[in-house]
Design an enzyme around this catalytic site. Structure first.
Site, mmCIF file in Angstrom:
data_model
loop_
_atom_site.group_PDB
_atom_site.id
_atom_site.type_symbol
_atom_site.label_atom_id
_atom_site.label_comp_id
_atom_site.label_asym_id
_atom_site.label_seq_id
_atom_site.Cartn_x
_atom_site.Cartn_y
_atom_site.Cartn_z
ATOM 1 N N GLY A 186 19.473 -51.675 15.076
ATOM 2 C CA GLY A 186 17.976 -52.012 14.438
ATOM 3 C C GLY A 186 17.393 -50.527 15.695
ATOM 4 O O GLY A 186 17.877 -49.620 16.609
ATOM 5 N N ASN A 187 16.249 -50.976 16.099
ATOM 6 C CA ASN A 187 15.791 -50.357 17.071
ATOM 7 C C ASN A 187 14.323 -50.882 17.840
ATOM 8 O O ASN A 187 14.021 -51.901 17.843
ATOM 9 C CB ASN A 187 14.340 -48.667 16.362
ATOM 10 C CG ASN A 187 13.883 -49.121 15.250
ATOM 11 O OD1 ASN A 187 12.208 -49.877 15.582
ATOM 12 N ND2 ASN A 187 14.361 -48.809 14.522
ATOM 13 N N ARG A 188 13.783 -50.490 18.987
ATOM 14 C CA ARG A 188 12.428 -50.655 19.893
ATOM 15 C C ARG A 188 11.471 -50.892 19.636
ATOM 16 O O ARG A 188 10.594 -51.264 20.362
ATOM 17 C CB ARG A 188 13.030 -50.143 21.174
ATOM 18 C CG ARG A 188 14.606 -50.170 21.718
ATOM 19 C CD ARG A 188 14.914 -49.136 23.578
ATOM 20 N NE ARG A 188 15.700 -48.518 23.752
ATOM 21 C CZ ARG A 188 16.220 -49.911 24.283
ATOM 22 N NH1 ARG A 188 15.954 -51.241 24.729
ATOM 23 N NH2 ARG A 188 17.601 -49.561 24.831
#
Length: 425
Positions: A222-224
């Site tokens: 995923g990412n932030r």
């Protein structure tokens, strides 16, 4: 500003007390107009103590001042929270059988209604027809939140939080020329703060958040991204008159609830494939598609059905990755509706191969979107931060606008560019 706070008879009436306090703390004069049923949930003394004004549901009190006409005529803003299914029905059919419904007929200022009821009531065709009727007449009916209802029930129908209702209502009043611009965002020019309805009649799709690609049942790539910039874009578009669908990838419920309260339809998704399908399904009727979501570039080629175990003494097994579809490039290529405007986002960091802007220009030419908002992430900006800064490029990579400040201010600056690029209806 002179605000009338209508309260109808549902369990969520207790939240009207919190909304009243918020509006009073903003410095507004607020008079509460409850229905008779509302007073069975919250007594008149509570509303009177917090508002400093008399409270009644009767049209035959203080008759000499004709309150059932005068109140609506003198109001700058009317907010009804909660608005029950019964109140929506009476308002939609023009009933005037108590002080609140009579006032609604005489008010010529912005009217905001925040429904609250059980899911079955909210989804009933009669309620949906009443909501459609009210919206056609210019009433702002916010979407209810999803969550815990009375008893053990859960689902759509929960009253949005008072802070969200207050923000939507005050935005509506400012859009009508009532009240000052928000003090918390003085740099956000009022001309860019939903004071123009330049997206009225437009259908808009916005993606937000960050997609997650499962590695196993408990882990993911995923990412932030928090989804706040995409949600701000959706909220700003709603305030400017658009019909908005927000495809929300793994955003916090408070972020999604804020967009719903502004009037957006929120479609939750998790993976890139789900986001792609949801965006394309909505884009067929959209004038504008804004891809603000941070989409994972890769996903595992295979996902086991059980958790990958750590074996003592053995290193981790490699995870083979495959490339995800380039959703933005596909939308730019396919144009699912004639004349559709496609806007992308590029979160970038500079490196040895080029600066943030250089990477953005290369991406703008490669993706084929009409506009690309390039933002540097890190250093307190972008992902998870309350502020953002973007450079808007055209399809050839030329700078057409720059914006910085709160995410709502950035959102409105982007819509300014989009609105000018749209053909006339």
């Amino acid at each position: 500003m002179r605000i009338l706070l209508g309260v109808s008879g549902g369990i969520a009436a207790y939240k009207a007390v919190l909304l009243l306090r918020l509006l009073r703390e903003e410095g507004h004069a607020v008079r509460v107009i409850p229905t008779a049923s509302a007073l069975r949930f919250v007594g008149a003394p509570t509303f009177e103590a917090l508002s400093g004004e008399a409270v009644t549901d009767e049209v035959f009190e203080d008759v000499a001042h004709v309150p059932h006409v005068a109140l609506g005529q003198g109001a700058d803003l009317v907010v009804v929270a909660p608005a029950t299914a019964d109140l929506l029905a009476r308002a939609a059919t023009g009933r005037a059988d108590d002080l609140l419904t009579s006032t609604l007929l005489t008010a010529r200022c912005p009217v905001v209604m925040a429904p609250a009821m059980h899911t079955e009531m909210w989804e009933h065709p009669a309620t949906r027809a009443n909501v459609a009727t009210l919206r056609e007449r210019g009433v702002i009916v916010v979407e209810p939140a999803s969550g815990r209802l009375t008893g053990a029930d859960t689902g759509p129908g929960r009253l949005p939080e008072p802070e969200e209702i207050a923000r939507v209502a005050l935005d509506a009043a400012r859009a009508a020329g009532q009240g000052p611009a928000p003090a918390a965002d003085a740099a956000h020019d009022l001309a860019h703060d939903a004071t123009q309805h330049d997206l009225t009649g437009r259908a808009v799709v916005v993606s937000a958040g960050g997609t997650r690609e499962p590695i196993d049942p408990v882990r993911f790539i995923g990412n932030r991204s928090s989804g706040r910039q995409g949600a701000a874009l959706a909220e700003a578009a709603c305030a400017r008159g658009a019909d908005v669908t927000l495809v929300a990838a793994n955003v916090d419920e408070t972020v999604a609830a804020s967009a719903r309260a502004a009037g957006a339809v929120v479609v939750p998704v998790e993976t890139t494939a789900q986001l792609r399908d949801a965006v394309r399904a909505a884009a067929g009727q959209a004038d504008v598609v804004v891809m603000a979501a941070a989409v994972a570039d890769f996903r595992p080629a295979e996902v086991p059905g059980s958790k990958i175990k750590k074996v003592p003494g053995e290193g981790p097994a490699p995870i083979a990755l495959v490339e995800n579809p380039d959703v933005l490039a596909e939308l730019a290529r396919d144009r699912l509706r004639a004349g559709q405007l496609v806007v992308g986002f590029a979160a970038e960091t500079g490196d040895a191969r080029g600066s943030v802007l250089e990477h953005g220009r290369s991406k703008a030419r490669r993706k084929g979107a009409d506009l690309l908002a390039v933002n540097a992430v890190g250093s307190g900006r972008g992902f998870g931060a309350p502020v953002n800064a973007v450079t808007v490029l055209d399809g050839q990579g030329e700078v057409v606008a720059e914006a910085s400040g709160t995410k709502r201010a950035v959102a409105d600056a982007i819509w300014d560019v989009v609105a000018k690029a749209l053909p006339s209806i």
